[in-house]
Design an enzyme around this catalytic site. Structure first.
Site, PDB file in Angstrom:
ATOM      1  N   HIS A  43      -4.369   1.267   0.769  1.00  0.00           N
ATOM      2  CA  HIS A  43      -5.315   0.215   1.169  1.00  0.00           C
ATOM      3  C   HIS A  43      -6.675   0.811   1.541  1.00  0.00           C
ATOM      4  O   HIS A  43      -7.238   0.540   2.592  1.00  0.00           O
ATOM      5  CB  HIS A  43      -4.747  -0.587   2.343  1.00  0.00           C
ATOM      6  CG  HIS A  43      -3.480  -1.316   2.001  1.00  0.00           C
ATOM      7  ND1 HIS A  43      -3.447  -2.398   1.140  1.00  0.00           N
ATOM      8  CD2 HIS A  43      -2.190  -1.104   2.397  1.00  0.00           C
ATOM      9  CE1 HIS A  43      -2.196  -2.837   1.032  1.00  0.00           C
ATOM     10  NE2 HIS A  43      -1.414  -2.064   1.765  1.00  0.00           N
ATOM     11  N   ASP A  71      -4.445  -5.598   5.876  1.00  0.00           N
ATOM     12  CA  ASP A  71      -4.466  -4.237   5.323  1.00  0.00           C
ATOM     13  C   ASP A  71      -5.712  -3.984   4.482  1.00  0.00           C
ATOM     14  O   ASP A  71      -6.202  -2.854   4.412  1.00  0.00           O
ATOM     15  CB  ASP A  71      -3.235  -3.997   4.444  1.00  0.00           C
ATOM     16  CG  ASP A  71      -2.015  -3.588   5.255  1.00  0.00           C
ATOM     17  OD1 ASP A  71      -2.204  -3.173   6.412  1.00  0.00           O
ATOM     18  OD2 ASP A  71      -0.900  -3.684   4.740  1.00  0.00           O
ATOM     19  N   TYR A 100       1.488   3.382   0.300  1.00  0.00           N
ATOM     20  CA  TYR A 100       0.474   2.343   0.441  1.00  0.00           C
ATOM     21  C   TYR A 100      -0.753   2.983   1.072  1.00  0.00           C
ATOM     22  O   TYR A 100      -0.656   3.643   2.115  1.00  0.00           O
ATOM     23  CB  TYR A 100       0.972   1.202   1.342  1.00  0.00           C
ATOM     24  CG  TYR A 100       1.986   0.290   0.697  1.00  0.00           C
ATOM     25  CD1 TYR A 100       1.642  -0.493  -0.401  1.00  0.00           C
ATOM     26  CD2 TYR A 100       3.281   0.194   1.191  1.00  0.00           C
ATOM     27  CE1 TYR A 100       2.571  -1.333  -0.998  1.00  0.00           C
ATOM     28  CE2 TYR A 100       4.211  -0.649   0.610  1.00  0.00           C
ATOM     29  CZ  TYR A 100       3.846  -1.413  -0.489  1.00  0.00           C
ATOM     30  OH  TYR A 100       4.768  -2.253  -1.073  1.00  0.00           O
ATOM     31  N   GLU A 135      -0.072  -0.242  -3.961  1.00  0.00           N
ATOM     32  CA  GLU A 135      -0.635  -1.593  -4.061  1.00  0.00           C
ATOM     33  C   GLU A 135      -1.553  -1.803  -5.256  1.00  0.00           C
ATOM     34  O   GLU A 135      -1.868  -2.949  -5.593  1.00  0.00           O
ATOM     35  CB  GLU A 135      -1.377  -1.972  -2.771  1.00  0.00           C
ATOM     36  CG  GLU A 135      -2.714  -1.301  -2.559  1.00  0.00           C
ATOM     37  CD  GLU A 135      -2.614   0.061  -1.881  1.00  0.00           C
ATOM     38  OE1 GLU A 135      -3.674   0.632  -1.570  1.00  0.00           O
ATOM     39  OE2 GLU A 135      -1.471   0.539  -1.659  1.00  0.00           O
ATOM     40  N   LYS A 154       3.510   4.016   4.655  1.00  0.00           N
ATOM     41  CA  LYS A 154       2.169   3.648   5.086  1.00  0.00           C
ATOM     42  C   LYS A 154       1.194   4.810   4.906  1.00  0.00           C
ATOM     43  O   LYS A 154       1.581   5.956   4.694  1.00  0.00           O
ATOM     44  CB  LYS A 154       2.177   3.205   6.553  1.00  0.00           C
ATOM     45  CG  LYS A 154       2.910   1.890   6.775  1.00  0.00           C
ATOM     46  CD  LYS A 154       2.296   0.741   5.995  1.00  0.00           C
ATOM     47  CE  LYS A 154       0.933   0.335   6.509  1.00  0.00           C
ATOM     48  NZ  LYS A 154       0.324  -0.772   5.740  1.00  0.00           N
TER      49      LYS A 154
END
Length: 356
Positions: free
Chosen positions: A96, A270, A94, A118, A75
């Site tokens: 986002h 997200d 990730y 992503e 994350k």
């Protein structure tokens, strides 16, 4: 390259950036892997499992960051991570950023190079590093929604499958991509009355052939979505635009007209979510009420099934980790994965979202 894997610090995030098998692959290629003590425990991996691959277990995150050139996470970095990141680091996780201008600004200020799982996109438009988590989140969304429909959880007390002589629960899924189609598949499997909305005509035809009479596939049109959402027991938001915030498809006025105890869950949280009333939540406090409707907006849904999620994530990300470890970040776009370099947001869609 020296590769570091710190323990995740997001609320109830039990995944880990590398499995022992992935660590072994990197060590076999001549790279050095540092992993924070107990980083893999939440996913069922002991420190000894990593040591057996040749990885070096360090006591603190500060040591991991301090000795590593590339940081592998699951994350986005939080405050505790940001204070340890330096300009020399390559960050791969990730991110986002489209929904988090503050994080984008913080990473630019540090001046490091950041890649996002992503936004890696293949020529056929597939998102290989996002796909496994989308599959998991889509499948989880229905079992989670069914749970929060229970009266003891604040729901309306509807059983999605119904029983003989009693209507089935109504499920509306917004978006027919990986997450949405998986959600619809699970809802159909539970016996619910399922309606799936999709924007693209060719995808509508594909989904119609896939589900046949088991689910209703409709073209996304705001007034029609509103009509179906008002009557739904469970609404799943699953709209994805790579690197960008999704459009709002469900307005607050529509939510206000839903039956009390209905549930809305937004997998796209997200990136900002496609339901106007949704906001980020965490596993320890997963829901809130708005207009009598239960809202679930946990930003790391797959973190609840970390053993499966970590393995699936590593299956997808390891080839790109190996590629970066081999070549470094000097000239690598990594198929659109590059988001930040030298203080600038480089990904066009992300830049438009956070800099406009």
């Amino acid at each position: 390259m020296k590769i570091g894997v710190p323990k995740e610090i997001l609320d109830s995030e039990y995944r880990v950036g590398l499995t022992p098998n992935s660590s072994a692959s990197l060590v076999d290629e001549g790279h050095t892997v540092f992993i924070e003590k107990n980083a893999g425990l939440g996913s069922g991996y002991k420190d000894e499992d990593y040591k057996q691959t040749g990885a070096i277990v360090l006591d603190t995150a500060a040591e991991v960051f301090g000795q590593s050139e590339m940081i592998i996470k699951v994350k986005q970095p939080l405050a505790g991570d940001l204070k340890l990141l330096e300009k020399r680091h390559i960050l791969f996780t990730y991110l986002h950023l489209a929904a988090d201008r503050e994080l984008a600004e913080s990473l630019c200020k540090i001046g490091l190079t950041a890649y996002a799982y992503e936004t890696i996109q293949l020529p056929n438009k597939a998102l290989p590093a996002l796909l496994p988590m989308s599959e998991i989140a889509g499948r989880m969304s229905i079992q989670i929604g069914a749970h929060f429909l229970e009266k003891a959880e604040g729901g309306s007390g509807v059983l999605l499958s119904g029983v003989p002589g009693v209507p089935r629960g109504k499920v509306v899924v917004l978006g027919g991509g990986v997450a949405g189609s998986q959600a619809a598949r699970q809802a159909v499997g539970m016996g619910a009355d399922v309606t799936l909305f999709e924007k693209h005509p060719l995808k509508i035809r594909e989904l119609d052939q896939q589900f046949g009479k088991k689910a209703t596939v409709l073209a996304s049109e705001l007034s029609l979505i509103s009509e179906y959402v008002r009557d739904a027991d469970l609404v799943v938001g699953a709209v994805l635009l790579p690197g960008r915030r999704p459009p709002v498809l469900v307005k607050e006025a529509t939510i206000a007209k839903m039956r009390p105890g209905s549930v809305v869950l937004d997998i796209a949280i997200d990136q900002g979510g496609c339901i106007e009333t949704i906001k980020p939540t965490k596993h320890s406090e997963p829901t809130f009420l708005k207009h009598g409707v239960v809202h679930y907006g946990v930003v790391n849904m797959p973190g609840a099934v970390p053993r499966t999620s970590t393995q699936a994530l590593n299956n997808a990300t390891l080839p790109y980790i190996l590629e970066l470890a081999e070549s470094g970040a000097n000239s690598q776009d990594l198929y659109g994965g590059l988001n930040i370099r030298g203080g600038d947001v480089t990904h066009p869609e992300v830049k438009e979202a956070v800099c406009s």
